[in-house]
Structure formats: C-alpha cells, structure tokens
Scaffold this active site. Structure first.
Site, PDB file in Angstrom:
ATOM      1  N   ASP A  34      -6.344  -4.379  -2.086  1.00 40.82           N
ATOM      2  CA  ASP A  34      -4.730  -3.722  -1.149  1.00 40.82           C
ATOM      3  C   ASP A  34      -3.920  -5.095  -0.089  1.00 40.82           C
ATOM      4  O   ASP A  34      -4.851  -5.639  -0.192  1.00 40.82           O
ATOM      5  CB  ASP A  34      -5.325  -3.151   0.056  1.00 40.82           C
ATOM      6  CG  ASP A  34      -3.895  -1.772   0.912  1.00 40.82           C
ATOM      7  OD1 ASP A  34      -3.455  -2.498   1.257  1.00 40.82           O
ATOM      8  OD2 ASP A  34      -4.718  -0.821   0.605  1.00 40.82           O
TER       9      ASP A  34
ATOM     10  N   SER B 142       0.686  -1.383   0.041  1.00 45.04           N
ATOM     11  CA  SER B 142       0.247  -0.071   0.104  1.00 45.04           C
ATOM     12  C   SER B 142       0.677   1.185  -0.002  1.00 45.04           C
ATOM     13  O   SER B 142       1.786   1.142  -1.007  1.00 45.04           O
ATOM     14  CB  SER B 142      -0.860  -0.325   0.879  1.00 45.04           C
ATOM     15  OG  SER B 142      -2.421   1.127   1.195  1.00 45.04           O
TER      16      SER B 142
END
Length: 372
Positions: free
Chosen positions: A207, A51
């Site tokens: 993610d 991320s």
C-alpha cells in the site's frame, strides 16, 4: 440554480489535488471530487493519490481521458464523464460488498469491516498467502472493467500520479504515464495483512499509504500550479487517549498512515522558510506553495473509527459521499478566491509543532498527595 449551472467567471485557477488513502472513507473524497467537478470553477493540473486516493484519481482521470470536449475550455463533458465514472466505481464497490455477494467477504477484508476468516485474519501469524493463496481481489476485476488504462497513459491533463511502497526498501514508487497500469493501482491499494504483495517487473509492492499518503513531490516538481488541495481522510488529532487494545490498534493505524504526510509537510514548511528568508533561490523545483485542505473530521459530527475503513455498507458510503460534497461546497464558498493568492492552512500548527498541550489553571489542579 445548481452550482453546475452557474456561469463560469473569467478566472479559472489551476489546482493540484492530493488524495489520501483511507479505505471506504474514500467515499468522502468521491463526494469532494463530485462537488468540485460540478462547480467547475477550478481547473485541474495534477492529481496524486494513494490507496483509495489512487482509485479516485484514476476514476476521475478516466472521465477526462474518454470525454470529447475539444474546444470547450471549461471541459464540461470531461467533468461530467469523471463524475459518472466515480459514481459507477463506488456503486460497484458497495454492490460487491453487499450481503450475499460471492466476493463480499474479500471486499470487507479490503475496505475494513468484518474479516472473511475471523480465526485467520485476527491471528497475528495468519498470512494472505495462506488464507487467500489465489490472490483473489474483486477490486482488480472492477477497475479492469471500469478504467481504460491505455487512455490514461496518453492523458496530458490532468497529470496523474499513484504511489506504492517497495516492500524490500520501504521507499515510495510513483507511477505515472505508461507506468500507470492496473497493477500499479492494485499495488497502491495492497494492504499486506489482506492481500499478497503486487509484483511489478519483479519488484513487490504494498500500500502506498505507508510511504507517500499521498505523494506531494510530483505535484511540486512536475505541475505548473503552486496550489495543492489536500483531501485528508486520516485524523491528525484524537481527543481521547486510546485505552483498549482495539482503540490502540486503530490509533496506531491512523498514525502510520499520516506519518508520510506529516514528514512531507515538514519538508515543505522548511523549504518555504528558506525561500522567505532568501536562503533558497526560487525556481520551478523550489517555489512558494499555496496549500489548502478539505478533511473528513471537520465534516463529521462524530469521528469515524478506523475500523470502518473496511466497511462496504452502502448507507455509510452514501453518507460519506454527501458529507464530502457539503465539505467541498463549503470550502469553495470560503476559499475559492484564495486559490492562486494565499495558503489557507497552518502547516506549523497542524503538521510541524502540533497542537499546544492544554494548561490547567492552578486553582483547578488536583491536590498533591503528601507522605505522612
């Protein structure tokens, strides 16, 4: 004399960096990296990020890939180029999110401040396929302009690994080398409540924080250094019990994004015990590791709420950057000589057994109620 002007000692140990995701709290990691690069006493072997950690990883690697530092063992030009790239990326993140910017609403959605469409994003039935059908994400344009992914594909040192989560299986996918594309980083930073899944070769990804935040195994298996410096953005402990719906949701978010790290740390601890007992033969894949940590909670007077991960407020980003720099400088002062020699965190206490429950003295316990 600044840290960058200090003469480099003969010993420049190699370390791996493991960069957690955490939205705009990644500005703390920017500060940590800036201080480590300025100091120059550590050589970088591998970098793993998820991320926002993935964004920081590729920004740093871009500087190394584009710098011409042949014949310079300290890689001074590369370190400076990496610092400049990291600053440009984070300044642009704050700029895109500034009030009045056309794309600011979507950046707030990505990094966690006020939702662009409150009636939709606060509705559990709302979907990014409805309120963002075109898949608009300003971060894609920003990284496409700032990062040379073709150059990253040929970068030998440091090695860079980015994790994303396969939507269909929940497994972690690690992107490296030629697979480390713009889409891979966007997949790593794809919050499913904010953006449509990123498809790569027909496979949808979310993610990387859900499955490997960050991935440690690539650093263990593929890198020479046995030292891993974790930059941790999600707190392990909270002093108070969440009570309001907002507090509960924030703590659930923190637990979710720490789950994979705790699982990996437990596996590492088990492997270390087997090696120490002689029940596992040491080799390249199974070896004694030296783990270190620079964490955001220890560097802040008051812990930041999870919701601030989405804020692109320039004042907060700059404050996190400065706190990250100070935290890294403090860690260097205390632990630079431990690198290559010993671990500096207690895996058992922090990740395996957890903190002991407080025991209250008998005399101070509340009296027990008795029935009549």
């Amino acid at each position: 004399m600044s840290a960058s002007a200090l003469p480099l000692p003969g010993r420049r140990p190699k370390v791996n960096l493991a960069l957690q995701g955490g939205g705009s709290h990644g500005a703390f990691t920017w500060g940590v990296l800036d201080a480590l690069l300025e100091n120059g006493r550590l050589a970088l072997d591998g970098i793993s990020g998820a991320s926002a950690g993935a964004v920081n990883a590729v920004a740093l690697a871009h500087g190394f890939a584009k710098a011409d530092d042949a014949g310079d063992p300290a890689r001074t030009a590369a370190r400076q180029a990496a610092r400049e790239t990291l600053e440009r990326v984070w300044r642009r993140v704050a700029g895109v999110g500034a009030p009045g910017a056309l794309a600011s609403q979507f950046m707030r959605m990505l990094f966690g401040q006020a939702p662009a469409f409150p009636s939709l994003t606060t509705d559990p039935w709302a979907s990014p396929y409805q309120f963002n059908p075109l898949g608009i994400n300003p971060l894609r344009t920003l990284l496409d302009q700032e990062i040379d992914f073709d150059a990253l594909a040929t970068l030998d040192s440091p090695r860079v690994y980015v994790s994303a989560t396969q939507v269909r299986t929940g497994r972690a996918q690690i992107f490296h080398g030629a697979q480390l594309t713009l889409s891979a980083v966007m997949a790593s930073a794809c919050l499913p409540t904010m953006f449509q899944a990123v498809e790569i070769d027909g496979e949808p990804y979310w993610d990387g924080g859900y499955s490997a935040n960050p991935a440690l195994l690539p650093l263990i298996e593929n890198c020479d250094s046995a030292d891993i410096v974790l930059v941790q953005l999600n707190p392990l402990h909270r002093a108070d019990t969440p009570r309001t719906p907002h507090e509960i949701a924030q703590r659930v978010d923190e637990l979710a994004f720490n789950a994979s790290l705790i699982s990996q740390m437990r596996s590492i601890d088990f492997m270390q015990q087997l090696l120490a007992d002689g029940r596992l033969q040491e080799g390249r894949q199974f070896r004694q590791l030296r783990l270190h940590r620079i964490d955001i909670d220890s560097a802040l007077d008051d812990p930041l709420p999870s919701s601030s991960k989405l804020s692109t407020d320039i004042a907060m980003i700059e404050q996190l950057f400065e706190r990250g720099r100070h935290a890294a400088q403090d860690w260097l002062a205390r632990h630079i000589d431990d690198v290559g020699r010993r671990t500096t965190i207690d895996i058992q206490a922090d990740y395996v057994a957890g903190a002991p429950l407080p025991t209250e003295p008998v005399a101070k316990r509340a009296p027990q109620l008795r029935s009549a």
